[in-house]
Design a protein around this motif. Structure first.
Motif, PDB file in Angstrom:
ATOM      1  N   TYR A 123       0.840  -1.192   0.000  1.00  0.00           N
ATOM      2  CA  TYR A 123       0.000   0.000   0.000  1.00  0.00           C
ATOM      3  C   TYR A 123       0.881   1.249   0.000  1.00  0.00           C
ATOM      4  CZ  TYR A 123       1.137  -0.176   5.000  1.00  0.00           C
ATOM      5  OH  TYR A 123       1.808  -0.239   6.208  1.00  0.00           O
ATOM      6  N   ALA A 124       0.251   2.389  -0.293  1.00  0.00           N
ATOM      7  CA  ALA A 124       0.937   3.683  -0.244  1.00  0.00           C
ATOM      8  C   ALA A 124       0.381   4.481   0.930  1.00  0.00           C
ATOM      9  CB  ALA A 124       0.736   4.449  -1.544  1.00  0.00           C
ATOM     10  N   GLN A 125       1.262   5.200   1.635  1.00  0.00           N
ATOM     11  CA  GLN A 125       0.822   6.023   2.747  1.00  0.00           C
ATOM     12  C   GLN A 125       1.730   7.244   2.872  1.00  0.00           C
ATOM     13  OE1 GLN A 125       1.093   3.990   6.522  1.00  0.00           O
ATOM     14  NE2 GLN A 125       3.302   4.263   6.670  1.00  0.00           N
ATOM     15  N   CYS A 126       1.231   8.249   3.580  1.00  0.00           N
ATOM     16  CA  CYS A 126       2.024   9.451   3.835  1.00  0.00           C
ATOM     17  C   CYS A 126       3.117   9.116   4.846  1.00  0.00           C
ATOM     18  CB  CYS A 126       1.127  10.570   4.342  1.00  0.00           C
ATOM     19  SG  CYS A 126       2.010  12.103   4.748  1.00  0.00           S
ATOM     20  N   SER A 127       4.361   9.374   4.487  1.00  0.00           N
ATOM     21  CA  SER A 127       5.479   9.077   5.378  1.00  0.00           C
ATOM     22  C   SER A 127       6.050  10.316   6.040  1.00  0.00           C
ATOM     23  CB  SER A 127       6.599   8.366   4.598  1.00  0.00           C
ATOM     24  OG  SER A 127       7.119   9.223   3.582  1.00  0.00           O
ATOM     25  N   ASP A 128       5.717  11.500   5.520  1.00  0.00           N
ATOM     26  CA  ASP A 128       6.254  12.730   6.106  1.00  0.00           C
ATOM     27  C   ASP A 128       5.449  13.910   5.580  1.00  0.00           C
ATOM     28  OD1 ASP A 128       7.868  14.367   7.602  1.00  0.00           O
ATOM     29  OD2 ASP A 128       9.514  14.434   6.160  1.00  0.00           O
ATOM     30  N   GLY A 129       5.434  14.999   6.329  1.00  0.00           N
ATOM     31  CA  GLY A 129       4.720  16.185   5.905  1.00  0.00           C
ATOM     32  C   GLY A 129       3.245  16.151   6.286  1.00  0.00           C
ATOM     33  N   ARG A 168       5.105   7.135   0.391  1.00  0.00           N
ATOM     34  CA  ARG A 168       5.967   5.997   0.086  1.00  0.00           C
ATOM     35  C   ARG A 168       5.120   4.732  -0.055  1.00  0.00           C
ATOM     36  NH1 ARG A 168      11.255   6.447   1.698  1.00  0.00           N
ATOM     37  NH2 ARG A 168      11.507   4.685   0.277  1.00  0.00           N
ATOM     38  N   LEU A 169       5.628   3.781  -0.810  1.00  0.00           N
ATOM     39  CA  LEU A 169       5.021   2.455  -0.862  1.00  0.00           C
ATOM     40  C   LEU A 169       5.513   1.634   0.327  1.00  0.00           C
ATOM     41  CD1 LEU A 169       5.037   1.352  -4.619  1.00  0.00           C
ATOM     42  CD2 LEU A 169       3.301   2.617  -3.330  1.00  0.00           C
ATOM     43  N   CYS A 170       4.659   0.765   0.840  1.00  0.00           N
ATOM     44  CA  CYS A 170       4.987  -0.059   1.997  1.00  0.00           C
ATOM     45  C   CYS A 170       4.699  -1.524   1.702  1.00  0.00           C
ATOM     46  CB  CYS A 170       4.175   0.362   3.220  1.00  0.00           C
ATOM     47  SG  CYS A 170       4.487   2.041   3.782  1.00  0.00           S
ATOM     48  N   THR A 171       5.512  -2.390   2.284  1.00  0.00           N
ATOM     49  CA  THR A 171       5.220  -3.813   2.243  1.00  0.00           C
ATOM     50  C   THR A 171       4.081  -4.104   3.219  1.00  0.00           C
ATOM     51  OG1 THR A 171       6.771  -4.345   4.020  1.00  0.00           O
ATOM     52  CG2 THR A 171       7.659  -4.261   1.771  1.00  0.00           C
ATOM     53  N   PRO A 172       3.487  -5.287   3.157  1.00  0.00           N
ATOM     54  CA  PRO A 172       2.430  -5.615   4.120  1.00  0.00           C
ATOM     55  C   PRO A 172       2.878  -5.509   5.569  1.00  0.00           C
ATOM     56  CG  PRO A 172       2.449  -7.199   2.311  1.00  0.00           C
ATOM     57  CD  PRO A 172       3.667  -6.342   2.141  1.00  0.00           C
ATOM     58  N   LYS A 173       4.188  -5.595   5.821  1.00  0.00           N
ATOM     59  CA  LYS A 173       4.709  -5.513   7.193  1.00  0.00           C
ATOM     60  C   LYS A 173       5.111  -4.103   7.586  1.00  0.00           C
ATOM     61  CE  LYS A 173       6.355 -10.275   7.224  1.00  0.00           C
ATOM     62  NZ  LYS A 173       5.816 -10.640   5.907  1.00  0.00           N
ATOM     63  N   GLY A 174       4.900  -3.129   6.672  1.00  0.00           N
ATOM     64  CA  GLY A 174       5.155  -1.734   7.011  1.00  0.00           C
ATOM     65  C   GLY A 174       6.510  -1.191   6.635  1.00  0.00           C
ATOM     66  N   ALA A 175       7.318  -1.931   5.876  1.00  0.00           N
ATOM     67  CA  ALA A 175       8.635  -1.447   5.466  1.00  0.00           C
ATOM     68  C   ALA A 175       8.505  -0.630   4.183  1.00  0.00           C
ATOM     69  CB  ALA A 175       9.587  -2.622   5.243  1.00  0.00           C
ATOM     70  N   TYR A 176       9.101   0.568   4.176  1.00  0.00           N
ATOM     71  CA  TYR A 176       9.056   1.417   2.992  1.00  0.00           C
ATOM     72  C   TYR A 176       9.957   0.864   1.893  1.00  0.00           C
ATOM     73  CZ  TYR A 176       6.797   5.035   5.808  1.00  0.00           C
ATOM     74  OH  TYR A 176       5.926   5.739   6.606  1.00  0.00           O
ATOM     75  N   PHE A 177       9.525   1.077   0.640  1.00  0.00           N
ATOM     76  CA  PHE A 177      10.381   0.718  -0.491  1.00  0.00           C
ATOM     77  C   PHE A 177      10.064   1.637  -1.655  1.00  0.00           C
ATOM     78  CE2 PHE A 177       6.552  -1.751  -1.313  1.00  0.00           C
ATOM     79  CZ  PHE A 177       6.399  -1.726  -2.698  1.00  0.00           C
ATOM     80  N   GLY A 178      11.021   1.765  -2.557  1.00  0.00           N
ATOM     81  CA  GLY A 178      10.816   2.551  -3.772  1.00  0.00           C
ATOM     82  C   GLY A 178      11.098   4.032  -3.609  1.00  0.00           C
ATOM     83  N   ASP A 179      10.937   4.758  -4.719  1.00  0.00           N
ATOM     84  CA  ASP A 179      11.184   6.196  -4.747  1.00  0.00           C
ATOM     85  C   ASP A 179      10.103   6.953  -3.971  1.00  0.00           C
ATOM     86  OD1 ASP A 179      13.358   5.727  -6.391  1.00  0.00           O
ATOM     87  OD2 ASP A 179      12.222   6.045  -8.242  1.00  0.00           O
ATOM     88  N   PRO A 180      10.464   8.069  -3.358  1.00  0.00           N
ATOM     89  CA  PRO A 180       9.448   8.895  -2.676  1.00  0.00           C
ATOM     90  C   PRO A 180       8.585   9.628  -3.689  1.00  0.00           C
ATOM     91  CG  PRO A 180      11.594   9.955  -2.573  1.00  0.00           C
ATOM     92  CD  PRO A 180      11.830   8.593  -3.169  1.00  0.00           C
TER      93      PRO A 180
END
Length: 242
Positions: A123-129, A168-180
């Motif tokens: 999933y995608a979520q807001c990571s900052d701002g 950012r994109l997240c894995t099902p376990k909540g780890a960020y991956f990919g370009d911001p």
């Protein structure tokens, strides 16, 4: 590609010896403050571990530091994170103007630039701002080389100013991956956009009309045509006397 949880030089290099070393370090910690636990987990596992991922592992283990460390070593240190590239996105200093409390949609073009299909549950979520009202958005299992347009419904903040939201994109376990991915907007006073459009319309209405040669009714039609053609009578006389 910016990856928060990828391999890096730090305390975590894999192996049972490191787990034992970490257990010895946190055995003296008796704090129950969640913020302190997140900081300790980041310190023990390395600065590459972002706040959200650290909080996820702690929450998953009832905020038990020892269990969170073991879970991280068992899961993240042995799995390779997915790959994602941002195909198109406005630059960070480019903004769009909106009015307060007005809904809008932000869209990014992304693709799987790795060699493995994305796992189910990303999933995608807001990571900052500023989230600007944006919620988590599920992402399909893109195959290598496959792309998609990811859209998030947002709402302009209530006060004027410039706001930015990092996603950012997240894995099902909540780890960020990919370009911001960035969403940057400038909130203006209510009615400003409509006024700007009206002024632009008035400028168009006030533009000078195209130049059209006027016909002098006191000059004969023949003389008028000859003057336009820059011709002179053969005898050299004034055409106005004809």
């Amino acid at each position: 590609m910016d990856v928060d949880n990828g391999p890096s030089e730090g305390p975590v290099t894999g192996g049972i010896d490191i787990e034992q070393s970490l257990l010895q370090q946190f055995s003296c910690m008796g704090t129950t403050d969640k913020e302190e636990l997140v900081q300790q987990l980041q310190k023990l596992l390395g600065s590459h571990l972002n706040y959200t991922t650290a909080a996820f592992f702690l929450d998953m283990n009832n905020w038990n530091l020892q269990a969170a460390i073991c879970s991280y070593l068992d899961i993240e240190s042995t799995n390779q994170l997915p790959s994602m590239a941002l195909v198109s996105n406005p630059l960070a200093n480019e903004t769009e103007s909106i009015e307060p409390n007005v809904g809008f949609q932000k869209t990014w073009h992304i693709c799987n630039n790795g060699t493995e299909t994305w796992p189910a549950g990303c999933y995608a979520q807001c990571s900052d701002g500023n989230k600007m009202g944006g919620n988590k958005v599920p992402v399909p299992c893109l195959q290598p080389g496959e792309g998609m347009h990811l859209s998030v419904n947002m709402m302009g903040p209530s006060l004027p100013g410039t706001y930015q939201s990092k996603w950012r994109l997240c894995t099902p376990k909540g780890a960020y991956f990919g370009d911001p991915m960035w969403a940057i907007v400038t909130v203006v006073e209510e009615g400003t956009i409509a006024l700007t459009q009206q002024l632009s319309h008035f400028n168009e209405l006030g533009a000078p009309p195209p130049s059209i040669p006027a016909h002098n009714p006191f000059v004969s039609q023949r003389s008028h045509l000859e003057n336009n053609q820059d011709t002179v009578p053969p005898d050299g006389t004034d055409s106005s006397m004809w």
